[in-house]
Write a protein that holds these residues in place. Structure first.
Motif, PDB file in Angstrom:
ATOM      1  N   MET A   1      16.328  10.416  -6.481  1.00 17.28           N
ATOM      2  CA  MET A   1      16.020  11.845  -6.403  1.00 17.28           C
ATOM      3  C   MET A   1      14.612  12.063  -5.855  1.00 17.28           C
ATOM      4  N   MET A   2      13.685  11.292  -6.396  1.00 12.42           N
ATOM      5  CA  MET A   2      12.282  11.449  -6.006  1.00 12.42           C
ATOM      6  C   MET A   2      12.102  11.119  -4.520  1.00 12.42           C
ATOM      7  N   LEU A   3      12.816  10.110  -4.070  1.00  9.20           N
ATOM      8  CA  LEU A   3      12.723   9.739  -2.655  1.00  9.20           C
ATOM      9  C   LEU A   3      13.292  10.870  -1.789  1.00  9.20           C
ATOM     10  N   ALA A   4      14.441  11.408  -2.221  1.00  7.46           N
ATOM     11  CA  ALA A   4      15.070  12.495  -1.454  1.00  7.46           C
ATOM     12  C   ALA A   4      14.158  13.718  -1.409  1.00  7.46           C
ATOM     13  N   GLN A   5      13.323  13.885  -2.440  1.00  3.98           N
ATOM     14  CA  GLN A   5      12.391  15.027  -2.482  1.00  3.98           C
ATOM     15  C   GLN A   5      11.074  14.730  -1.767  1.00  3.98           C
ATOM     16  N   GLY A   6      10.972  13.553  -1.177  1.00  5.62           N
ATOM     17  CA  GLY A   6       9.755  13.223  -0.428  1.00  5.62           C
ATOM     18  C   GLY A   6       8.597  12.779  -1.300  1.00  5.62           C
ATOM     19  N   LYS A   7       8.875  12.395  -2.559  1.00  7.27           N
ATOM     20  CA  LYS A   7       7.782  12.013  -3.452  1.00  7.27           C
ATOM     21  C   LYS A   7       7.433  10.527  -3.375  1.00  7.27           C
ATOM     22  N   ALA A   8       8.146   9.775  -2.550  1.00  3.85           N
ATOM     23  CA  ALA A   8       7.849   8.345  -2.387  1.00  3.85           C
ATOM     24  C   ALA A   8       8.191   7.940  -0.958  1.00  3.85           C
ATOM     25  N   ASP A   9       7.686   6.787  -0.540  1.00  4.16           N
ATOM     26  CA  ASP A   9       7.986   6.288   0.809  1.00  4.16           C
ATOM     27  C   ASP A   9       9.266   5.456   0.818  1.00  4.16           C
TER      28      ASP A   9
ATOM     29  N   GLY B   1       0.791  -1.230   0.000  1.00  2.98           N
ATOM     30  CA  GLY B   1       0.000   0.000   0.000  1.00  2.98           C
ATOM     31  C   GLY B   1       0.823   1.281   0.000  1.00  2.98           C
ATOM     32  N   LYS B   2       2.157   1.159   0.019  1.00  3.75           N
ATOM     33  CA  LYS B   2       3.011   2.355   0.074  1.00  3.75           C
ATOM     34  C   LYS B   2       3.361   2.861  -1.335  1.00  3.75           C
ATOM     35  N   ASN B   3       3.916   4.064  -1.391  1.00  5.88           N
ATOM     36  CA  ASN B   3       4.401   4.631  -2.658  1.00  5.88           C
ATOM     37  C   ASN B   3       5.848   4.176  -2.841  1.00  5.88           C
ATOM     38  N   ILE B   4       6.061   3.284  -3.781  1.00  4.36           N
ATOM     39  CA  ILE B   4       7.408   2.719  -3.941  1.00  4.36           C
ATOM     40  C   ILE B   4       7.981   3.113  -5.301  1.00  4.36           C
ATOM     41  N   ALA B   5       9.129   3.786  -5.268  1.00  5.18           N
ATOM     42  CA  ALA B   5       9.795   4.207  -6.502  1.00  5.18           C
ATOM     43  C   ALA B   5      10.737   3.102  -6.976  1.00  5.18           C
ATOM     44  N   VAL B   6      10.726   2.860  -8.273  1.00  6.85           N
ATOM     45  CA  VAL B   6      11.567   1.802  -8.857  1.00  6.85           C
ATOM     46  C   VAL B   6      12.074   2.252 -10.221  1.00  6.85           C
ATOM     47  N   GLN B   7      13.013   1.478 -10.740  1.00 10.42           N
ATOM     48  CA  GLN B   7      13.407   1.663 -12.139  1.00 10.42           C
ATOM     49  C   GLN B   7      12.542   0.721 -12.974  1.00 10.42           C
ATOM     50  N   GLU B   8      11.912   1.311 -13.974  1.00 15.13           N
ATOM     51  CA  GLU B   8      10.939   0.560 -14.762  1.00 15.13           C
ATOM     52  C   GLU B   8      11.529  -0.692 -15.418  1.00 15.13           C
TER      53      GLU B   8
ATOM     54  N   GLU C   1       5.447 -14.819  -8.484  1.00 15.36           N
ATOM     55  CA  GLU C   1       6.016 -15.885  -9.308  1.00 15.36           C
ATOM     56  C   GLU C   1       7.490 -15.628  -9.628  1.00 15.36           C
ATOM     57  N   ASN C   2       7.825 -14.402 -10.038  1.00 13.22           N
ATOM     58  CA  ASN C   2       9.203 -14.111 -10.449  1.00 13.22           C
ATOM     59  C   ASN C   2      10.111 -13.663  -9.321  1.00 13.22           C
ATOM     60  N   THR C   3       9.548 -13.106  -8.249  1.00 10.82           N
ATOM     61  CA  THR C   3      10.416 -12.534  -7.212  1.00 10.82           C
ATOM     62  C   THR C   3      10.121 -13.049  -5.811  1.00 10.82           C
ATOM     63  N   GLY C   4       9.015 -13.750  -5.629  1.00  9.41           N
ATOM     64  CA  GLY C   4       8.646 -14.208  -4.284  1.00  9.41           C
ATOM     65  C   GLY C   4       8.000 -13.111  -3.447  1.00  9.41           C
ATOM     66  N   SER C   5       7.790 -11.948  -4.036  1.00  6.11           N
ATOM     67  CA  SER C   5       7.213 -10.828  -3.280  1.00  6.11           C
ATOM     68  C   SER C   5       5.779 -11.112  -2.862  1.00  6.11           C
ATOM     69  N   THR C   6       5.440 -10.646  -1.637  1.00  8.33           N
ATOM     70  CA  THR C   6       4.042 -10.729  -1.201  1.00  8.33           C
ATOM     71  C   THR C   6       3.489  -9.324  -0.933  1.00  8.33           C
ATOM     72  N   ILE C   7       4.147  -8.323  -1.524  1.00 10.63           N
ATOM     73  CA  ILE C   7       3.650  -6.944  -1.387  1.00 10.63           C
ATOM     74  C   ILE C   7       2.288  -6.841  -2.088  1.00 10.63           C
ATOM     75  N   LYS C   8       1.369  -6.182  -1.425  1.00 10.11           N
ATOM     76  CA  LYS C   8       0.025  -6.003  -2.005  1.00 10.11           C
ATOM     77  C   LYS C   8      -0.265  -4.515  -2.206  1.00 10.11           C
ATOM     78  N   ASP C   9      -0.818  -4.218  -3.372  1.00  7.46           N
ATOM     79  CA  ASP C   9      -1.388  -2.884  -3.630  1.00  7.46           C
ATOM     80  C   ASP C   9      -0.453  -1.717  -3.355  1.00  7.46           C
ATOM     81  N   ALA C  10       0.807  -1.869  -3.666  1.00  7.14           N
ATOM     82  CA  ALA C  10       1.692  -0.701  -3.552  1.00  7.14           C
ATOM     83  C   ALA C  10       1.400   0.225  -4.727  1.00  7.14           C
ATOM     84  N   ASN C  11       1.624   1.517  -4.530  1.00 10.91           N
ATOM     85  CA  ASN C  11       1.543   2.463  -5.642  1.00 10.91           C
ATOM     86  C   ASN C  11       2.957   2.537  -6.223  1.00 10.91           C
ATOM     87  N   VAL C  12       3.181   1.839  -7.334  1.00  7.60           N
ATOM     88  CA  VAL C  12       4.540   1.719  -7.873  1.00  7.60           C
ATOM     89  C   VAL C  12       4.828   2.887  -8.811  1.00  7.60           C
ATOM     90  N   LEU C  13       5.825   3.682  -8.456  1.00  7.51           N
ATOM     91  CA  LEU C  13       6.215   4.853  -9.248  1.00  7.51           C
ATOM     92  C   LEU C  13       7.403   4.446 -10.104  1.00  7.51           C
TER      93      LEU C  13
END
Ligand code: GLN
Length: 286
Positions: free
Chosen positions: A208-216, A166-173, A186-198
Motif C-alpha cells: 500500500m505504502m509503495l502504491a501511495q509513493g511513500k517508498a522507492d 540509500g533508498k527508501n525500502i518498505a518491508v515486513q518487519e 551474514e544472513n542474506t548475502g545482501s550488500t545493500i548499504k544505508d537504505a532507509n528501511v520502512l
C-alpha cells in the motif's frame, strides 16, 4: 483472491490513514493486534508443552501465523484464515484427528510466541535460517522462494544492491526481506548499504505504502510480491531478479521431534507439485 486482497488492502489503507499522523513506518500495534495478542495469551495459559500426545489429548492443534502473506495465508471473505499453510495445517490436524485452531499475529512475534507455548507450531511462509534454527526446530522444507523487488510502475530503479543502497525500502518487519534491505550480509548475502528501511506489520501494508509513493521499493518474498502487484492494477511492477534462495518450513518448539516428524509425514504427501497446486489455487490463477 484478487477481490479478497483488494479488501485486505482497503483495510490496510484505513490502518495507514490512522497512522499518517505518526509519520514513521514502524507502526504501533493496532487494537486488532492487541486483541490477537490477548487471544494468544489465553491460549498460552491453557497450553502445556506441545508434545504429540498432549495435542491429541486436548483435541486441538494450534497454528501460529500472520494472515497477511498471500497466497500462503490471508483473511478469507468469511474472516477465517485461508491459504496454502492453513490447508497443509488442516491436513496435519485431520491426520491427527484433532481440530485446527489458527492464531493470527504479527510475523515478528511468531518465533517467541512458539517458544513460550502460545501455539503448537508455526506455519507462516517462514524461511529456514541459521538465526531461527537457534530458537526453533524446522520441519522438512516445502516451498522454494526468493526475495524480490517491487517498484512503482515506470520506476527506473533496478534490483541491484548498489542501486537499492540509500533508498527508501518498505518491508515486513522481522522477515528475511527486512534483513536483506538492512544489509545483513551474514544472513542474506545482501550488500545493500544505508537504505532507509520502512518496517511495516505486513507485506500488504508495505505494498500500500509503495502504491501511495511513500517508498522507492519493497523487498518481499516472490509469491506475496506477485499477489501484491496483481492487486494494484498496474501501479506496481515486479523486477525480474531473485535476490536470495530460500526455503520455507513449519517450525516447532525445540526438541518436539514427534510433532516435527508427524508434520513431515504429512508434508511428504504433498510432494510432486501438490504444494504448487495449492499455491496456484490460492493465487486465484486459473
Ligand atoms: N519468508 C519470509 C521470512 O521468513 C517472510 C515470511 C512472512 O512474512 N510471513 O522471513
Amino acid at each position: 483472491m484478487k477481490k479478497r486482497l483488494a479488501l485486505l488492502l482497503a483495510g490496510a489503507m484505513v490502518l495507514s490513514a490512522a497512522l499518517t499522523g505518526c509519520g514513521a513506518a514502524k507502526t504501533d500495534d493496532t487494537q486488532k493486534t492487541d486483541d490477537k495478542t490477548a487471544a494468544a495469551t489465553d491460549t498460552a495459559a491453557a497450553g502445556a508443552t506441545p508434545t504429540l500426545d498432549a495435542i491429541k489429548q486436548k483435541g486441538e492443534i494450534i497454528m501460529l501465523t500472520n494472515a497477511q502473506f498471500p497466497p500462503f495465508e490471508y483473511l478469507g471473505d468469511d474472516g477465517t484464515v485461508k491459504g496454502v499453510d492453513p490447508d497443509l495445517a488442516q491436513a496435519v490436524a485431520d491426520k491427527l484427528g484433532v481440530k485446527l485452531k489458527v492464531v493470527d499475529m504479527d510475523f515478528n512475534g511468531i518465533v517467541s510466541a512458539l517458544k513460550s507455548g502460545k501455539g503448537d507450531f508455526a506455519a507462516a511462509g517462514m524461511t529456514v535460517t541459521e538465526e531461527r534454527k537457534k530458537e526453533v526446530d524446522f520441519t522438512d522444507e516445502y516451498v522454494t522462494s526468493s526475495q524480490m523487488v517491487v517498484v512503482p510502475a515506470g520506476s527506473t530503479l533496478t534490483a541491484e544492491d548498489a542501486a537499492l543502497s540509500g533508498k527508501n525500502i518498505a518491508v515486513q518487519e522481522g522477515t528475511t526481506g527486512d534483513w536483506y534491505a538492512s544489509g545483513d550480509t551474514e544472513n542474506t548475502g545482501s550488500t545493500i548499504k544505508d537504505a532507509n528501511v520502512l518496517r511495516y506489520k505486513s507485506g500488504v501494508e508495505a505494498g500500500m505504502m509503495l502504491a501511495q509513493g511513500k517508498a522507492d521499493a519493497i523487498i518481499i518474498d516472490q509469491k506475496p510480491a506477485e499477489a501484491i502487484v496483481a492487486s494494484q492494477n498496474g501501479k506496481l511492477t515486479l523486477l525480474d531478479k531473485k535476490l536470495t534462495d530460500e526455503k520455507y518450513a513449519f517450525a516447532v518448539q525445540k526438541g518436539q521431534d514427534d510433532l516435527r516428524d508427524f508434520i513431515n509425514g504429512v508434508l511428504a504427501e504433498y510432494k510432486d507439485g501438490k504444494v504448487d497446486e495449492l499455491i496456484t489455487q490460492h493465487m486465484g490463477i486459473k
